[in-house]
Design a protein around this motif. Structure first.
Motif, short mmCIF file in Angstrom:
data_model
loop_
_atom_site.label_atom_id
_atom_site.label_comp_id
_atom_site.label_asym_id
_atom_site.label_seq_id
_atom_site.Cartn_x
_atom_site.Cartn_y
_atom_site.Cartn_z
N MET A 94 0.82 -1.21 0.00
CA MET A 94 0.00 0.00 0.00
C MET A 94 0.86 1.26 0.00
O MET A 94 0.58 2.22 -0.70
N VAL A 95 1.92 1.25 0.81
CA VAL A 95 2.84 2.38 0.85
C VAL A 95 4.09 2.00 0.07
O VAL A 95 4.74 1.00 0.37
N VAL B 251 -2.51 8.10 15.65
CA VAL B 251 -3.89 7.63 15.55
C VAL B 251 -4.85 8.80 15.42
O VAL B 251 -5.78 8.78 14.59
N ALA B 252 -4.64 9.83 16.24
CA ALA B 252 -5.52 11.00 16.20
C ALA B 252 -5.48 11.67 14.83
O ALA B 252 -6.51 12.07 14.28
N VAL B 253 -4.29 11.79 14.27
CA VAL B 253 -4.14 12.42 12.96
C VAL B 253 -4.78 11.53 11.88
O VAL B 253 -5.47 12.02 10.98
N ALA C 105 -3.93 5.58 -3.89
CA ALA C 105 -4.04 4.20 -3.42
C ALA C 105 -5.22 4.00 -2.47
O ALA C 105 -5.59 2.87 -2.17
N GLY C 106 -5.81 5.11 -1.99
CA GLY C 106 -6.95 5.01 -1.09
C GLY C 106 -6.55 4.65 0.32
O GLY C 106 -5.37 4.46 0.63
N THR D 173 -5.34 4.35 7.01
CA THR D 173 -4.54 3.13 7.20
C THR D 173 -3.09 3.36 6.81
O THR D 173 -2.16 2.91 7.51
N GLN D 174 -2.87 4.08 5.70
CA GLN D 174 -1.50 4.40 5.30
C GLN D 174 -0.80 5.21 6.37
O GLN D 174 0.38 5.00 6.66
N MET D 175 -1.51 6.16 6.98
CA MET D 175 -0.91 6.99 8.03
C MET D 175 -0.54 6.15 9.25
O MET D 175 0.51 6.36 9.86
#
Length: 215
Positions: free
Chosen positions: A1-2, A56-58, A147-148, A152-154
């Motif tokens: 994904m990344v 997580v917050a971001v 990639a959408g 999750t990527q973050m």
């Protein structure tokens, strides 16, 4: 994904930010000087756990917003860049104050429980302004929007600075606990580190402002 290139670029940026001593590093060093190795290790672990709460917050907040709004993204990025420059200027101006007042060695008191020490470290990590700005303004730039699943990527990318931070904080703590007297007498060394760190933060802020997502 990344993609690997984004991952490596983010790792390099993360390392650049993390190696600059800030509130979290000074806290770990202070605990190491005052209470020794075990407390320093628990503090470092708590610190990175608190930092990941910021990720997580971001991811669940800012991540979903910047995915849909270029205006929100630009606002967050420019605000973060301005604050990084501000932190850098402040660090450079007050570099000579990085001495006993910042990492004062206090007589070792009653032993604190590992859980309490962990929570103390987490509190410092989650309230660290450098971490707040970095994750809110820099992290979104390394996400592949095509990639959408931006949140999750973050969350995945956020593990990179967390891992680096755990390693570097642990090294700071081990070094400080093994050389208490050397750190306690190193006002000039801390001043030089603070000045270099301030200049680095200013440069990072400018970089954040002029680079990033253009879509």
């Amino acid at each position: 994904m990344v993609s690997a290139d984004r991952l490596l670029a983010f790792a390099a940026m993360s390392l650049l930010v993390i190696v600059v001593p800030g509130p979290s590093v000074l806290f770990v060093i202070g605990r190491a000087l005052a209470h020794g190795r075990r407390t320093a290790m628990a503090t470092a672990l708590g610190n990175v756990l608190g930092s990941y709460l910021l990720v997580v917050a971001v991811a669940v907040g800012v991540g979903s917003l910047v995915e849909r709004s270029v205006a929100v993204y630009l606002t967050v990025k420019l605000a973060g860049a301005a604050y990084l420059v501000y932190l850098g200027v402040q660090a450079f101006r007050h570099r000579k104050e990085l001495k006993a007042s910042a990492i004062e060695v206090r007589p070792t008191g009653p032993s604190r429980g590992d859980l309490r020490t962990l929570l103390d470290g987490a509190l410092v990590g989650v309230t660290n302004p450098k971490g707040v700005v970095f994750f809110a303004a820099v992290l979104p730039q390394f996400v592949d929007h095509s990639a959408g699943s931006v949140p999750t990527q973050m969350l995945l990318l956020g593990l990179v600075p967390i891992t680096i931070g755990l390693v570097t904080d642990t090294l700071w703590g081990l070094t400080a606990s093994a050389a208490r007297s050397w750190f306690a007498r190193s006002d000039r060394r801390l001043s030089l580190i603070g000045g270099a760190g301030g200049a680095t933060m200013i440069g990072l802020g400018v970089t954040v402002a002029v680079t990033g997502r253009a879509d």
